[in-house]
Design an enzyme around this catalytic site. Sequence first.
Site, short mmCIF file in Angstrom:
data_model
loop_
_atom_site.label_atom_id
_atom_site.label_comp_id
_atom_site.label_asym_id
_atom_site.label_seq_id
_atom_site.Cartn_x
_atom_site.Cartn_y
_atom_site.Cartn_z
N PHE A 18 0.83 -1.22 0.00
CA PHE A 18 0.00 0.00 0.00
C PHE A 18 0.87 1.27 0.00
CE2 PHE A 18 -2.60 2.78 3.10
CZ PHE A 18 -3.18 3.50 2.07
N SER A 135 6.02 3.26 13.23
CA SER A 135 4.58 3.43 13.37
C SER A 135 4.27 4.14 14.66
CB SER A 135 3.95 2.03 13.40
OG SER A 135 2.63 2.09 13.85
N TYR A 159 3.34 -7.20 17.04
CA TYR A 159 3.64 -6.33 15.89
C TYR A 159 4.31 -5.03 16.38
CZ TYR A 159 2.93 -2.66 12.43
OH TYR A 159 3.13 -1.59 11.59
N LYS A 163 8.28 -3.25 15.81
CA LYS A 163 8.63 -1.88 15.41
C LYS A 163 9.53 -1.23 16.48
CE LYS A 163 6.57 -1.85 11.48
NZ LYS A 163 7.36 -1.86 10.25
P1 NAD Z 1 1.58 -3.70 3.02
O1 NAD Z 1 1.35 -5.03 3.62
O2 NAD Z 1 0.62 -3.19 2.02
O3 NAD Z 1 3.05 -3.66 2.36
C1 NAD Z 1 4.13 -4.41 2.86
C2 NAD Z 1 4.77 -5.12 1.69
O4 NAD Z 1 5.90 -5.85 2.14
C3 NAD Z 1 3.83 -6.10 0.99
O5 NAD Z 1 3.84 -5.86 -0.39
C4 NAD Z 1 4.42 -7.46 1.33
O6 NAD Z 1 4.19 -8.40 0.29
C5 NAD Z 1 5.89 -7.12 1.51
N1 NAD Z 1 6.63 -8.03 2.39
C6 NAD Z 1 6.31 -8.42 3.65
N2 NAD Z 1 7.25 -9.24 4.12
C7 NAD Z 1 8.20 -9.36 3.17
C8 NAD Z 1 9.42 -10.08 3.08
N3 NAD Z 1 9.84 -10.86 4.07
N4 NAD Z 1 10.15 -9.96 1.96
C9 NAD Z 1 9.73 -9.19 0.92
N5 NAD Z 1 8.58 -8.50 0.95
C10 NAD Z 1 7.82 -8.58 2.06
O7 NAD Z 1 1.74 -2.65 4.22
P2 NAD Z 1 1.80 -1.07 4.18
O8 NAD Z 1 0.54 -0.56 4.77
O9 NAD Z 1 2.22 -0.59 2.86
O10 NAD Z 1 2.95 -0.84 5.25
C11 NAD Z 1 4.29 -0.63 4.88
C12 NAD Z 1 5.12 -0.48 6.14
O11 NAD Z 1 4.60 0.59 6.92
C13 NAD Z 1 5.13 -1.69 7.04
O12 NAD Z 1 6.42 -1.81 7.58
C14 NAD Z 1 4.12 -1.34 8.12
O13 NAD Z 1 4.41 -2.02 9.31
C15 NAD Z 1 4.35 0.14 8.25
N6 NAD Z 1 3.19 0.87 8.77
C16 NAD Z 1 1.99 0.76 8.13
C17 NAD Z 1 0.89 1.45 8.63
C18 NAD Z 1 -0.47 1.34 7.99
O14 NAD Z 1 -1.47 1.63 8.66
N7 NAD Z 1 -0.58 0.96 6.73
C19 NAD Z 1 1.03 2.25 9.75
C20 NAD Z 1 2.27 2.36 10.36
C21 NAD Z 1 3.36 1.66 9.85
N1 UFG Z 2 -12.36 0.42 14.17
C1 UFG Z 2 -13.70 0.15 14.17
N2 UFG Z 2 -14.16 -0.79 13.32
C2 UFG Z 2 -13.34 -1.48 12.47
C3 UFG Z 2 -11.98 -1.19 12.46
C4 UFG Z 2 -11.52 -0.23 13.33
O1 UFG Z 2 -14.46 0.74 14.93
O2 UFG Z 2 -13.84 -2.34 11.72
C5 UFG Z 2 -11.86 1.43 15.10
C6 UFG Z 2 -10.81 0.82 16.02
O3 UFG Z 2 -11.41 0.23 17.13
C7 UFG Z 2 -9.96 2.03 16.35
C8 UFG Z 2 -10.10 2.94 15.12
O4 UFG Z 2 -11.20 2.43 14.38
O5 UFG Z 2 -10.49 2.66 17.46
C9 UFG Z 2 -8.87 2.88 14.22
O6 UFG Z 2 -8.58 1.52 13.99
P1 UFG Z 2 -7.50 1.02 12.93
O7 UFG Z 2 -7.39 -0.45 13.09
O8 UFG Z 2 -7.83 1.55 11.58
O9 UFG Z 2 -6.18 1.76 13.38
P2 UFG Z 2 -5.36 1.69 14.75
O10 UFG Z 2 -5.08 3.09 15.13
O11 UFG Z 2 -6.05 0.86 15.74
O12 UFG Z 2 -4.05 0.93 14.35
C10 UFG Z 2 -3.44 0.96 13.06
C11 UFG Z 2 -2.48 -0.20 13.00
C12 UFG Z 2 -1.40 0.00 14.02
C13 UFG Z 2 -0.71 1.29 13.73
C14 UFG Z 2 -1.70 2.40 13.73
C15 UFG Z 2 -1.05 3.67 13.33
O13 UFG Z 2 -3.19 -1.42 13.21
O14 UFG Z 2 -0.46 -1.02 13.97
O15 UFG Z 2 -2.77 2.13 12.83
O16 UFG Z 2 -0.44 3.55 12.11
F1 UFG Z 2 0.21 1.55 14.67
#
Ligand code: NAD
Ligand code: UFG
Length: 383
Positions: A18, A135, A159, A163
């Site tokens: 993403f 994160s 998870y 981080k």
């Molecule tokens: P995502 O799952 O869409 O993207 C992660 C990608 O890494 C995927 O394409 C997956 O196939 C690839 N991948 C995972 N393990 C791998 C491996 N061992 N070797 C090669 N490829 C691998 O997730 P995202 O939302 O794009 O998140 C990207 C990064 O940002 C992650 O490190 C996630 O922890 C961090 N992050 C995401 C969010 C969020 O809400 N999306 C918030 C905070 C931090």
């Molecule tokens: N929520 C709902 N219904 C759902 C999904 C979520 O009510 O179906 C609520 C959750 O309870 C929470 C809020 O929406 O209160 C946000 O939830 P998310 O799961 O979208 O996001 P979080 O903040 O809980 O956590 C996510 C990732 C974490 C990361 C954080 C910030 O899961 O690992 O975003 O990036 F750290």
Amino acid sequence: MVSEDEKQTILVTGGAGFIGSHTVLQLLKEGYNVYVIDNFDNSVEEAVNRVRLLAGPEYSQNLHFYLGDIRNKEDLEKVFSQTRFDAVIHFAALKAVGESVQKPALYYNNNIIGSLYLYEYMAKYGCKKLVFSSSSTVYGEPEKIPCDEDIPLKAVSPYGRTKLFLEEIARDIQKADYEWKIILLRYFNPVGAHESGMIGEDPKGIPNNLMPYIQQVAVGRLPQLNVYGTDYPTKDGSTIRDYIHVMDVANGHLAALQKLFQTENIGCVAYNLGTGNGTSVLEMISAFERASNKKIPIKLCPRRPGDATEVYSSPEKAFKELGWRAKYGIEEMCRDQWNWASKNPYGYQTKELLQKSERKEKGERNSDQIFQYMLSYSTIEEY
Ligand code: NAD
Ligand code: UFG
């Protein structure tokens, strides 16, 4: 814009995912050479194809893709021995909080071992500039809001611990070898999609996070949204988060790279990528309803274990030191999320692919993902 002769070469792990796909597009458009390694664990090749299309013929030729796993040293050797990288942006990780509680070893293996191997090969091939995906999860239930980068860190899930540990590991690696320059970007809640609606978030299985869930309700794949918690001490009883447009997050990586390239002795430094604004779950639902002109049926449910009441960032350090600030608000996040969802109700899959798998599988559901598509197949026609 980087000129032709000074184009830097960036390795992006997890670049099909993403945030990775949106960042890769911005890097290409800025003139960088981009190499992606991804194992498609949580992504598909189509995402990379679409990034190429969006980048256009001029820039897409600078995108190179390796299907590989950062836990596989042979894959890393192949990638690093063929190209000299100026920096690495490290997205690759597993990120589902609930799954990490069920399968902690998988998360420690993928996220921590994978990162250690990556850093080993970066050092071996003399590439010591790193932007790492951290994160806001490292703030746990924050003691103080807005969260600035100096508040105490803690994690409440395996998870989150990956981080937190990886931040500590990065700090230790940099302390032991001053040639390393590391930026840790702590994203808050990335949502939305590229304005074209061609790339966006496409989680496998039932989404864990709020916005992808709302999106799937809006397109008829899921019947209703469960709102987890209505008795929080907030303005409307639901939790508050700092939602940030994924394009702002992507652009934050370009600012971080510039900082790495331009600053001597930067060390290992953390920056929040957030807007600084808190929005409740109920406000987010209303904003999405306005953007999509669809009613989102909701069910009020008890709190989800482990959820913090209120988390939002102070984005000031990133503004002062990286010159980066989020541009988009909630309305634009929902507009672009809906644009992506309405054009791609089944993410990167097509209806044809679904029908093909239905014929092929004939009741034999070989993965959660296909099961999910089958379940909601009847609503595709309606949609
Ligand atoms: P995502 O799952 O869409 O993207 C992660 C990608 O890494 C995927 O394409 C997956 O196939 C690839 N991948 C995972 N393990 C791998 C491996 N061992 N070797 C090669 N490829 C691998 O997730 P995202 O939302 O794009 O998140 C990207 C990064 O940002 C992650 O490190 C996630 O922890 C961090 N992050 C995401 C969010 C969020 O809400 N999306 C918030 C905070 C931090
Ligand atoms: N929520 C709902 N219904 C759902 C999904 C979520 O009510 O179906 C609520 C959750 O309870 C929470 C809020 O929406 O209160 C946000 O939830 P998310 O799961 O979208 O996001 P979080 O903040 O809980 O956590 C996510 C990732 C974490 C990361 C954080 C910030 O899961 O690992 O975003 O990036 F750290």
